[in-house]
Design a protein around this motif. Sequence first.
Motif, PDB file in Angstrom:
ATOM      1  N   UNK A  86    -120.374 -92.490  53.272  1.00 38.34           N
ATOM      2  CA  UNK A  86    -120.304 -91.511  52.171  1.00 38.34           C
ATOM      3  C   UNK A  86    -120.493 -90.094  52.696  1.00 38.34           C
ATOM      4  N   UNK A  87    -119.743 -89.177  52.135  1.00 35.89           N
ATOM      5  CA  UNK A  87    -119.872 -87.776  52.541  1.00 35.89           C
ATOM      6  C   UNK A  87    -121.245 -87.247  52.158  1.00 35.89           C
ATOM      7  N   UNK A  88    -121.861 -86.533  53.047  1.00 36.31           N
ATOM      8  CA  UNK A  88    -123.190 -85.983  52.791  1.00 36.31           C
ATOM      9  C   UNK A  88    -123.092 -84.721  51.931  1.00 36.31           C
ATOM     10  N   UNK A 136    -116.952 -84.141  43.386  1.00 35.64           N
ATOM     11  CA  UNK A 136    -117.897 -84.872  44.227  1.00 35.64           C
ATOM     12  C   UNK A 136    -118.988 -83.979  44.806  1.00 35.64           C
ATOM     13  N   UNK A 137    -119.024 -82.716  44.406  1.00 34.95           N
ATOM     14  CA  UNK A 137    -120.078 -81.825  44.869  1.00 34.95           C
ATOM     15  C   UNK A 137    -121.387 -82.051  44.141  1.00 34.95           C
ATOM     16  N   UNK A 144    -120.970 -90.529  41.333  1.00 37.21           N
ATOM     17  CA  UNK A 144    -119.778 -90.299  42.135  1.00 37.21           C
ATOM     18  C   UNK A 144    -120.114 -90.558  43.599  1.00 37.21           C
ATOM     19  N   UNK A 145    -119.054 -90.784  44.376  1.00 36.59           N
ATOM     20  CA  UNK A 145    -119.203 -91.026  45.798  1.00 36.59           C
ATOM     21  C   UNK A 145    -117.854 -90.771  46.466  1.00 36.59           C
ATOM     22  N   UNK A 204    -112.372-101.402  49.675  1.00 36.22           N
ATOM     23  CA  UNK A 204    -113.507-102.332  49.603  1.00 36.22           C
ATOM     24  C   UNK A 204    -114.829-101.593  49.456  1.00 36.22           C
ATOM     25  N   UNK A 205    -114.955-100.451  50.120  1.00 36.85           N
ATOM     26  CA  UNK A 205    -116.175 -99.667  49.979  1.00 36.85           C
ATOM     27  C   UNK A 205    -116.359 -99.194  48.540  1.00 36.85           C
ATOM     28  N   UNK A 206    -115.277 -98.756  47.921  1.00 38.96           N
ATOM     29  CA  UNK A 206    -115.372 -98.318  46.517  1.00 38.96           C
ATOM     30  C   UNK A 206    -115.711 -99.481  45.593  1.00 38.96           C
TER      31      UNK A 206
END
Length: 285
Positions: A86-88, A136-137, A144-145, A204-206
């Motif tokens: 996941x984005x930090x 996504x901010x 959200x991710x 798959x991650x989602x």
Amino acid sequence: IISWRERVMESCNGHRCNVVRRVFSVNFIVLFCVLSAIPSLHLASSLAVKTNHKTRAPRTYNKRRSLRCHATVFPWQPQPRVKIEPASRAQLMPLSKKSIVDDLAALCTEAIFEPASNRLAREIEKYLFRKIIDRYGPANENEKCLFVASDEEDRVLGCVGLEVVNVGVDGNPDAEDLEPRPLLEFLAVDSKARGRGLGKSLLKQCEEKAKYWGYKEIILQVKADNNVAIGLYKKMGYSVVSEDNTILRPKEGGLLGGMNFEPALHLCMQKELGSGILASLPKLF
């Protein structure tokens, strides 16, 4: 009395020069014939080889062996490692040194919209730059991710976003069956990294994330002529539930520049998520 041997020797001595000349001439003639016959023998042998090659039965090869010989990827070659995380928060901040919003906007522009000109590509990147931050901010309070696939050098190879929004089963916010549903967007893979299964891994991650949030379904919208993406979604278990021709797509803004939008036909797809281990775990955050 002179014997016959002496007579023969006398005759030979008298004609010794003539004998030598005759022998030399005979040897020269024989040598000339041999040398002149060599090219003809070589030509005859080459013709024989050619005729034999034409009449020779074609050689049969083992198909498995030929494929194995022409292989370009071998199991002992090191494969590039790709991590999906996941984005930090820092990566989604535009003023941060670790920000990757520019890379994400450029990737989605090329993979999803495929602009026809550089001017349109720049306009789409600006539009997606703001949209990714808004969706996504840290300012968005919805669940959200944004998953990002990167290599060992932290180069962005793919991404996909998941946000819980209050929409119908077809993704329409004005539908009658409104309820919170996880909406999948911005699935993009770099053209140089395709064929490795990154698209499936991101999906798959989602799906696992949606299960962890406690949802039993996931929805998405895809353009009707994007056959590659539609084929991937169907292989992953997604099915078409409706069509929508009100979703806007960017286009050229004309002589004055900029960017306009036009409606395009999209397919609304849905997948039912089964119960898993992550779905039964309590939410800690």
